[in-house]
Design a protein around this motif. Structure first.
Motif, PDB file in Angstrom:
ATOM      1  N   GLN A 155      38.417  44.186  31.487  1.00 21.55           N
ATOM      2  CA  GLN A 155      36.590  43.111  31.247  1.00 21.55           C
ATOM      3  C   GLN A 155      36.247  43.224  32.094  1.00 21.55           C
ATOM      4  O   GLN A 155      35.296  42.305  31.465  1.00 21.55           O
ATOM      5  N   ALA A 156      37.094  42.149  33.171  1.00 19.73           N
ATOM      6  CA  ALA A 156      35.382  41.120  33.738  1.00 19.73           C
ATOM      7  C   ALA A 156      34.692  42.449  34.505  1.00 19.73           C
ATOM      8  O   ALA A 156      33.352  41.602  34.477  1.00 19.73           O
ATOM      9  N   TRP A 202      30.065  36.909  42.203  1.00 22.25           N
ATOM     10  CA  TRP A 202      30.463  38.013  41.294  1.00 22.25           C
ATOM     11  C   TRP A 202      31.972  37.900  41.403  1.00 22.25           C
ATOM     12  O   TRP A 202      32.143  38.581  41.026  1.00 22.25           O
ATOM     13  N   SER A 205      34.454  35.484  40.641  1.00 24.17           N
ATOM     14  CA  SER A 205      33.580  35.063  39.362  1.00 24.17           C
ATOM     15  C   SER A 205      35.108  36.221  39.138  1.00 24.17           C
ATOM     16  O   SER A 205      36.104  35.740  38.187  1.00 24.17           O
ATOM     17  N   VAL A 206      35.019  37.638  39.347  1.00 25.54           N
ATOM     18  CA  VAL A 206      36.308  38.738  38.601  1.00 25.54           C
ATOM     19  C   VAL A 206      37.209  38.820  39.315  1.00 25.54           C
ATOM     20  O   VAL A 206      37.843  38.484  38.281  1.00 25.54           O
ATOM     21  N   PHE A 209      38.965  35.276  36.964  1.00 25.30           N
ATOM     22  CA  PHE A 209      38.867  35.833  36.074  1.00 25.30           C
ATOM     23  C   PHE A 209      40.362  36.953  35.654  1.00 25.30           C
ATOM     24  O   PHE A 209      40.579  36.489  35.178  1.00 25.30           O
ATOM     25  N   ALA A 210      40.343  37.685  36.702  1.00 25.82           N
ATOM     26  CA  ALA A 210      42.012  38.800  36.490  1.00 25.82           C
ATOM     27  C   ALA A 210      43.059  37.968  37.116  1.00 25.82           C
ATOM     28  O   ALA A 210      44.240  38.606  37.214  1.00 25.82           O
TER      29      ALA A 210
END
Length: 649
Positions: A155-156, A202, A205-206, A209-210
């Motif tokens: 999703q990320a 980036w 952040s990925v 989120f994961a």
């Protein structure tokens, strides 16, 4: 390491309309295991049009459809610093002449080094092609207390993500289904940033989120590396591993070699009993079974050699050896990547020379190419085994080790030391400043090798060796058989020369001694006479210019003609038939030592010469390589003969 000993297979042509999906990933990410899992034996190698970088392309059946999988050279980044990486970028950007861009991309990342791998993922996704991310080693991530939410990761990123454990085959079927639907792969709504600082943000952040948690340090790897990477103990272990390596090649393969040899002896007996035509009997018995069969006897050693290499590489030791040897390479003015190229030359000089494309410096590439032929390739193995068997008694030991295995290890060590010295000389001649570029290499954790990858490596080696036996060596064996049996001599001529024409052995000896091959061997006699070679050895040395193994085939034919039932005994009993050494044995310890050293140095492989020409784009360097190695081989062989003569005489 490369599996074929000489040459590169036929390029896999892309069928019209067949989708081509490129595999992109860093070294040690499991990309090759994934490629093998998807393509199996349906993979071929060749070169990209117009360049010398090797490509690997294989077919994969996905939900009833055929997809071409292309394994691009491993890269940590798409900012190229070597020819290999430049070609990978050119393929992805469609800048390579005669090659379209891939239809889609598979980005392969190691779950245990995901933070570092995301920089490459960002560069891949920025290409704007349909993409899918394959995460490998998730089992190891979990075992080392790490964590990754695959669905959240997908999703990320905004693209499909699958977890695959390639060496176990887990996730391969799901990946095939994804490959069939490559047209439906989305591209990220917003491409990842390309500026390094923004890209790092980036990536964080990925990962957040994961719910990514990096794995704990591999404790077993740390403990083992404390020894294996130690400047002193690591070097001791390295030489011990190499000594055990060659000891194993001799001891384990010997019984299998005896069975193969007995099988060819049985076939030779059938030919003698059931083939009436003397010419057909000679062609089948001497050229085919005596020549080609004498080389095929060494298939067990070839298989065992590549088995051990694949195991060492698969377990993760090769990268440690490269790191350990980086200190030694620095003294030669080179870096650790040059050692990787030289190490590849243990299988064959050709993949070793092609591996120099990973070196950023053109001077380093030239120096390494000039040194690579000195590394003991598998083509020398049949010659070494034959000559060592004549020189050293199989029962002889030095402490707990067999003497034959130690002599073999000594020859490999001689080649390696000579290669280092040659690289140092050429680097000094080409780069007066002697600069060494920084070298970095990832140390993967120790892992059990994937059985499929090991078997494929052995299969590729055996297939390449058998292909050579049925092409180059077969053709050379037939040509040599003709040279050994022509011109024809009548019975009257033989009787006039005092030959008992009722004695087949006497007839064969007269025919061989008055053949075109004998004339050729005597013609070059003055060149090799100081080394103690007789004309039969000279013919073998000349025939070995096409491929080293044909030396064994040549002596196999000569021995089979003298004693079809036991060619080895014929070689040991072979005597000089003319000159000052008439009646003396041909294969004395000084002569055998000279032959071993000559083959350790001489560039007896026209395929290697052709590859140096192709890699450098000029005939200058292959001519230099051939000239200096041939001259060095003669001088070192003469020194070996002289020293051995003093020791035994």
């Amino acid at each position: 390491m490369s599996a074929g000993c000489h040459g590169v297979g036929t390029e896999h042509r892309r069928a019209t309309g067949t989708p081509r999906i490129a595999l992109v990933g860093s070294p040690n990410s499991g990309k090759s295991s994934l490629f093998n899992g998807l393509t199996g034996l349906n993979a071929k190698t060749g070169n990209y049009p117009g360049v010398t970088v090797t490509r690997s392309v294989g077919t994969c059946r996905a939900e009833g459809h055929t997809v071409l999988i292309e394994d691009l050279p491993g890269s940590y980044s798409l900012a190229p610093i070597s020819p290999d990486e430049q070609v990978a970028v050119d393929v992805l950007d469609g800048r390579l002449e005669g090659e379209d861009r891939p239809h889609a991309l598979l980005a392969v990342v190691d779950a245990t080094t995901l933070r570092r791998s995301l920089a490459l993922v960002a560069e891949v996704l920025a290409r704007g092609l349909p993409s899918c991310v394959v995460v490998t080693f998730t089992d190891e991530l979990a075992r080392r207390q790490g964590r990754l939410d695959i669905d959240a990761f997908a999703q990320a990123l905004g693209v499909p993500v699958l977890a695959v454990i390639a060496h176990r085959g887990q996730g391969i079927d799901e990946l095939r289904k994804q490959l069939a639907a490559w047209r439906d792969w989305p591209t990220p709504a917003l491409a990842p940033p390309t500026e390094p600082g923004e890209r790092d943000a980036w990536a964080e952040s990925v990962l957040s989120f994961a719910a990514y948690r990096a794995p704990e340090r591999h404790r077993a790897t740390q403990r083992v590396d404390a020894v294996l990477l130690h400047p002193v103990w690591g070097t001791v272990v390295f030489f011990a591993v190499m000594a055990l390596f060659f000891q194993t090649v001799f001891t384990l393969a010997a019984p299998l070699q005896d069975w193969v040899e007995a099988g060819f002896g049985w076939l030779s007996g059938l030919v003698d009993r059931h083939v009436d035509s003397p010419w057909l009997c000679g062609l089948l018995g001497d050229a085919l079974l005596g020549g080609v069969g004498s080389v095929l006897v060494f298939v067990p050693q070839i298989l065992l050699l590549f088995l051990l290499v694949a195991l060492l590489e698969g377990v993760g030791y090769m990268s440690r050896a490269a790191f350990l040897m980086d200190r030694v390479m620095a003294r030669a003015g080179l870096e650790g990547r040059a050692f990787v190229a030289l190490l590849s030359s243990f299988a064959c000089a050709i993949p070793g020379i092609m591996a120099t494309r990973t070196l950023p410096s053109s001077r380093d590439r030239i120096a390494t190419m000039m040194a690579a032929p000195l590394m003991t390739c598998s083509a020398r193995l049949p010659v070494y085994v034959l000559l060592i068997g004549l020189l050293v008694d199989p029962s002889a030991t030095v402490g707990p080790f067999g003497a034959q295995g130690l002599v073999m290890f000594g020859l490999y060590l001689l080649g390696a030391v000579s290669a280092m010295l040659a690289a140092w000389v050429f680097k000094k001649l080409g780069d007066r400043q002697g600069r060494v570029l920084p070298f970095s290499m990832e140390m993967p954790p120790y892992r059990l090798p994937a059985p499929r990858a090991v078997l494929l490596a052995m299969w590729s080696a055996a297939r390449a060796f058998m292909r050579k036996c049925t092409t180059v060596i077969l053709g050379t064996s037939i040509a040599l058989w003709l040279l050994l049996n022509l011109p024809l001599h009548s019975a009257a001529q033989m009787r006039a020369a005092g030959v008992d024409t009722a004695d087949p052995v006497a007839v064969t000896a007269y025919t061989v001694d008055h053949s075109y091959a004998a004339g050729l061997g005597r013609l070059v006699g003055p060149v090799f006479e100081p080394l103690g070679f007789d004309w039969r050895v000279n013919v073998g040395v000349l025939s070995a210019q096409s491929a080293r193994e044909t030396f064994v085939a040549t002596l196999g034919q000569v021995a089979a003609a003298g004693d079809p039932e036991d060619p080895a005994r014929a070689l040991r009993a072979m005597t000089h038939s003319e000159g000052p050494h008439t009646g003396q044995k041909v294969f004395t310890p000084p002569v055998l030592a000279a032959l071993l050293v000559y083959f350790a140095y001489a560039l007896q492989c026209m395929a290697t010469v052709a590859v140096i020409r192709r890699e450098t784009g000029t005939w200058r360097w292959p001519v230099i390589a051939f000239a200096y190695l041939t001259g060095l081989a003669w001088l070192m062989a003469y020194a070996a003969k002289t020293v051995t003569g003093l020791l035994v005489g």
